[in-house]
Design a protein around this motif. Structure first.
Motif, PDB file in Angstrom:
ATOM      1  N   TYR A 193       0.581  -1.491   0.124  1.00 19.91           N
ATOM      2  CA  TYR A 193      -0.177   0.324   0.689  1.00 19.91           C
ATOM      3  C   TYR A 193       1.032   1.138  -0.287  1.00 19.91           C
ATOM      4  CZ  TYR A 193      -3.595  -3.681   1.268  1.00 19.91           C
ATOM      5  OH  TYR A 193      -4.468  -4.281   1.346  1.00 19.91           O
ATOM      6  N   LYS A 194       1.936   0.309  -0.106  1.00 18.82           N
ATOM      7  CA  LYS A 194       3.119   2.074  -0.240  1.00 18.82           C
ATOM      8  C   LYS A 194       2.950   2.979   1.009  1.00 18.82           C
ATOM      9  CE  LYS A 194       4.042   1.815  -5.538  1.00 18.82           C
ATOM     10  NZ  LYS A 194       2.709   0.391  -5.143  1.00 18.82           N
ATOM     11  N   TRP A 195       2.874   3.244   2.075  1.00 20.34           N
ATOM     12  CA  TRP A 195       2.373   3.913   3.023  1.00 20.34           C
ATOM     13  C   TRP A 195       4.314   3.825   3.586  1.00 20.34           C
ATOM     14  CZ3 TRP A 195       0.503  -0.527   7.170  1.00 20.34           C
ATOM     15  CH2 TRP A 195      -1.017  -0.262   6.456  1.00 20.34           C
ATOM     16  N   ASN A 196       4.138   4.452   4.316  1.00 24.57           N
ATOM     17  CA  ASN A 196       5.825   5.907   4.195  1.00 24.57           C
ATOM     18  C   ASN A 196       6.247   5.717   5.954  1.00 24.57           C
ATOM     19  OD1 ASN A 196       6.481   7.472   1.508  1.00 24.57           O
ATOM     20  ND2 ASN A 196       4.535   8.618   2.537  1.00 24.57           N
ATOM     21  N   ASP A 197       7.541   5.625   5.852  1.00 30.79           N
ATOM     22  CA  ASP A 197       8.033   5.900   7.656  1.00 30.79           C
ATOM     23  C   ASP A 197       7.660   6.240   8.394  1.00 30.79           C
ATOM     24  OD1 ASP A 197       9.905   3.366   6.464  1.00 30.79           O
ATOM     25  OD2 ASP A 197      11.620   4.856   6.780  1.00 30.79           O
ATOM     26  N   GLY A 198       7.306   6.369   9.830  1.00 33.95           N
ATOM     27  CA  GLY A 198       6.429   7.926  10.022  1.00 33.95           C
ATOM     28  C   GLY A 198       4.808   7.452   9.958  1.00 33.95           C
ATOM     29  N   ASP A 199       4.117   6.510   9.374  1.00 40.26           N
ATOM     30  CA  ASP A 199       2.665   6.706   9.465  1.00 40.26           C
ATOM     31  C   ASP A 199       2.290   6.257  10.244  1.00 40.26           C
ATOM     32  OD1 ASP A 199       2.654   7.780   6.898  1.00 40.26           O
ATOM     33  OD2 ASP A 199       1.986   5.969   5.781  1.00 40.26           O
ATOM     34  N   GLU A 200       1.456   5.857  10.378  1.00 41.73           N
ATOM     35  CA  GLU A 200       0.725   5.486  11.793  1.00 41.73           C
ATOM     36  C   GLU A 200      -0.648   4.672  11.927  1.00 41.73           C
ATOM     37  OE1 GLU A 200       0.204  10.449  13.753  1.00 41.73           O
ATOM     38  OE2 GLU A 200      -1.534   9.234  13.184  1.00 41.73           O
ATOM     39  N   ILE A 201      -0.899   3.817  13.106  1.00 43.68           N
ATOM     40  CA  ILE A 201      -1.199   1.944  13.935  1.00 43.68           C
ATOM     41  C   ILE A 201      -1.547   2.897  15.110  1.00 43.68           C
ATOM     42  CG2 ILE A 201      -1.330  -0.232  13.884  1.00 43.68           C
ATOM     43  CD1 ILE A 201       0.806  -0.441  11.419  1.00 43.68           C
ATOM     44  N   ILE A 202      -3.387   3.200  14.801  1.00 41.30           N
ATOM     45  CA  ILE A 202      -3.899   3.019  16.128  1.00 41.30           C
ATOM     46  C   ILE A 202      -3.762   1.563  16.873  1.00 41.30           C
ATOM     47  CG2 ILE A 202      -5.725   3.359  17.337  1.00 41.30           C
ATOM     48  CD1 ILE A 202      -6.230   5.897  15.835  1.00 41.30           C
ATOM     49  N   VAL A 203      -3.344   1.630  17.981  1.00 38.22           N
ATOM     50  CA  VAL A 203      -3.672  -0.154  18.606  1.00 38.22           C
ATOM     51  C   VAL A 203      -3.514   0.556  20.602  1.00 38.22           C
ATOM     52  CG1 VAL A 203      -1.132   0.644  19.216  1.00 38.22           C
ATOM     53  CG2 VAL A 203      -1.890  -1.718  19.652  1.00 38.22           C
ATOM     54  N   GLN A 204      -4.090  -0.469  20.709  1.00 40.09           N
ATOM     55  CA  GLN A 204      -4.299  -0.399  22.479  1.00 40.09           C
ATOM     56  C   GLN A 204      -3.405  -0.245  22.940  1.00 40.09           C
ATOM     57  OE1 GLN A 204      -7.201  -3.200  21.761  1.00 40.09           O
ATOM     58  NE2 GLN A 204      -6.701  -4.061  23.819  1.00 40.09           N
ATOM     59  N   ALA A 205      -3.022   0.096  24.333  1.00 37.57           N
ATOM     60  CA  ALA A 205      -1.877   0.916  25.356  1.00 37.57           C
ATOM     61  C   ALA A 205      -1.227  -0.577  25.886  1.00 37.57           C
ATOM     62  CB  ALA A 205      -1.843   2.002  25.916  1.00 37.57           C
ATOM     63  N   ARG A 247      -3.365   4.973   9.470  1.00 41.22           N
ATOM     64  CA  ARG A 247      -3.328   4.039   8.025  1.00 41.22           C
ATOM     65  C   ARG A 247      -3.616   2.434   8.164  1.00 41.22           C
ATOM     66  NH1 ARG A 247      -2.696   8.081   5.378  1.00 41.22           N
ATOM     67  NH2 ARG A 247      -0.486   8.307   4.701  1.00 41.22           N
ATOM     68  N   ALA A 248      -3.714   2.669   9.623  1.00 42.88           N
ATOM     69  CA  ALA A 248      -4.194   1.266  10.240  1.00 42.88           C
ATOM     70  C   ALA A 248      -4.906   1.412  12.053  1.00 42.88           C
ATOM     71  CB  ALA A 248      -3.907  -0.123  10.337  1.00 42.88           C
ATOM     72  N   VAL A 249      -5.275   0.360  12.385  1.00 44.18           N
ATOM     73  CA  VAL A 249      -6.059   0.437  13.853  1.00 44.18           C
ATOM     74  C   VAL A 249      -5.413  -1.455  13.794  1.00 44.18           C
ATOM     75  CG1 VAL A 249      -7.924   0.214  15.227  1.00 44.18           C
ATOM     76  CG2 VAL A 249      -7.857   2.099  13.836  1.00 44.18           C
ATOM     77  N   MET A 250      -4.680  -1.306  15.292  1.00 43.03           N
ATOM     78  CA  MET A 250      -4.880  -2.594  15.062  1.00 43.03           C
ATOM     79  C   MET A 250      -5.472  -3.505  16.762  1.00 43.03           C
ATOM     80  SD  MET A 250      -2.483  -5.343  14.992  1.00 43.03           S
ATOM     81  CE  MET A 250      -0.989  -4.529  14.212  1.00 43.03           C
ATOM     82  N   LEU A 251      -6.137  -4.795  16.102  1.00 43.56           N
ATOM     83  CA  LEU A 251      -7.282  -4.841  17.473  1.00 43.56           C
ATOM     84  C   LEU A 251      -7.076  -6.015  17.586  1.00 43.56           C
ATOM     85  CD1 LEU A 251      -9.618  -4.328  18.372  1.00 43.56           C
ATOM     86  CD2 LEU A 251     -10.612  -5.952  16.286  1.00 43.56           C
TER      87      LEU A 251
END
Length: 368
Positions: free
Chosen positions: A75-87, A130-134
């Motif tokens: 998907y040609k993501w770049n360094d520094g792009d973000e993934i949301i994830v529960q802490a 770019r994504a959510v991690m469940l």
């Protein structure tokens, strides 16, 4: 009465003859990597999860890291792009994001359900998300339609960390089949555990499956031809054969875990003990039975003195670890409170009713 937190020897003993036969079959075959055992387990596991593809890898961390890397490339993501994830997750989830030069965006979960709050997710979305991690933590299904809708609305990928929830379901569908791609760990202590490190990804996306396989094979799809700078992350034949034996018994073992959890829910009366909201029978496979207690350390010592094994999952949250010192001053109060109070009780399909009742009786006699 002794009650171990988890006896891997007892679990192996349950299926000893089948496991011995499987290991002997591999040793007699003379083929120890990328052979028939691997293909059979991958096919069986994909069928079990309900996806088109399953790709075996060396361990759960690399399953996470490779699935993210495959998506970053495709998907040609770049360094520094973000993934949301529960802490409130094990650090492997966070490491896999960092190792891909992406930014983990840590969110506190809901206090009662341990699920990601959909409102918090929407507020955290930026132009770089770019994504959510469940993360299906403790064996609980943490998927819900709101999160799925948010991902679709904002064009985000939905990743699943299914390391602790093999066989868990939601509305008749198994975790590991909801998102774009899911990572699975088969560390020996998991509900579906190997005789060492092992992992897999599951997906309906053929491109992702093929690229994960290539990346885990030194970046090669053809012998001595390398399209990517890959790594060595392959599920060996013995682990595949062992996992295929255990897969046949997974639902039976999970049902025993549910019986034990029911005994805990009904039997523990000590008011100092709390637990997450109770989910439907199909939506929790109780990899871990966590309780929360203000006097957690005292309770753990009391149980130890009564020969009952426990563990803490996990004593230090990822954002307070030395390796992430840039986050050490970040405040995530719900996560921090979870990690300060969590204690995991014995949970294994090999526990007897008598052992479970001893745990219950001992907890109820704890004076605080």
């Amino acid at each position: 009465m002794q009650v171990p937190f988890l006896s891997l020897k007892d679990i192996t003993e349950k299926y000893k003859d089948e496991l011995h036969e499987a290991v002997l079959r591999v040793t007699d075959s003379g083929w120890y990597l990328q052979g028939n055992e691997n293909k059979k387990f991958e096919d069986d596991y994909a069928r079990y999860i309900g996806t088109k593809y399953s790709v075996g890898v060396a361990n759960g961390l690399q399953a996470l890291e490779l699935m993210i890397r495959a998506c970053k490339i495709l998907y040609k993501w770049n360094d520094g792009d973000e993934i949301i994830v529960q802490a409130n997750t094990y650090i492997a989830t966070i490491l896999a994001i960092s190792q891909n030069n992406l930014k983990p965006v840590l969110l506190d979960p809901n206090t009662d359900t341990l699920e990601l709050d959909s409102e918090k997710i929407e507020k955290a979305i930026t132009s770089k998300t770019r994504a959510v991690m469940l993360v299906h933590l403790y064996g609980r299904c943490l998927y819900n339609e709101k999160i799925d809708d948010i991902c679709k609305t904002h064009g985000l990928k939905l990743f699943e960390d299914n390391a602790q929830a093999h066989g868990c379901m939601y509305n008749g569908k198994k975790t590991g089949s909801f998102g774009t791609v899911a990572a699975h760990s088969f560390y020996p202590g998991k509900n579906l555990g190997a005789f060492g490190d092992a992992g897999a990804i599951t997906t309906d996306d053929e491109e992702i499956a093929n690229l994960v396989r290539v990346l885990g094979n030194y970046g090669s799809s053809k012998k001595y031809v390398f399209d990517y700078i890959g790594e060595n992350s392959r599920l060996d034949e013995i682990q595949a054969a062992v996992l295929d034996v255990k897969l046949k018994h997974l639902d039976e073992d999970n049902n025993r875990r549910k019986q034990i959890a029911k005994m805990y829910y009904e039997g523990i009366k000590n008011p100092i003990i709390k637990w997450p909201s109770v989910k439907s029978d199909e939506s929790n496979v109780f990899h871990i039975f966590p309780v929360f207690c203000e006097k957690r350390d005292e309770l753990q010592k009391y149980l130890k003195d009564n020969e009952i094994g426990t563990l803490i999952h996990y004593p230090i949250p990822p954002h307070k670890q030395k390796c992430y010192k840039e986050w050490n001053e970040v405040s995530l109060p719900v996560t921090e409170r979870i990690h300060e109070r969590e204690l995991s009780l014995p949970m294994s399909p090999c526990l007897t009713d008598e052992q479970v009742q001893w745990v219950i009786k001992t907890i109820n006699s704890f004076i605080y």
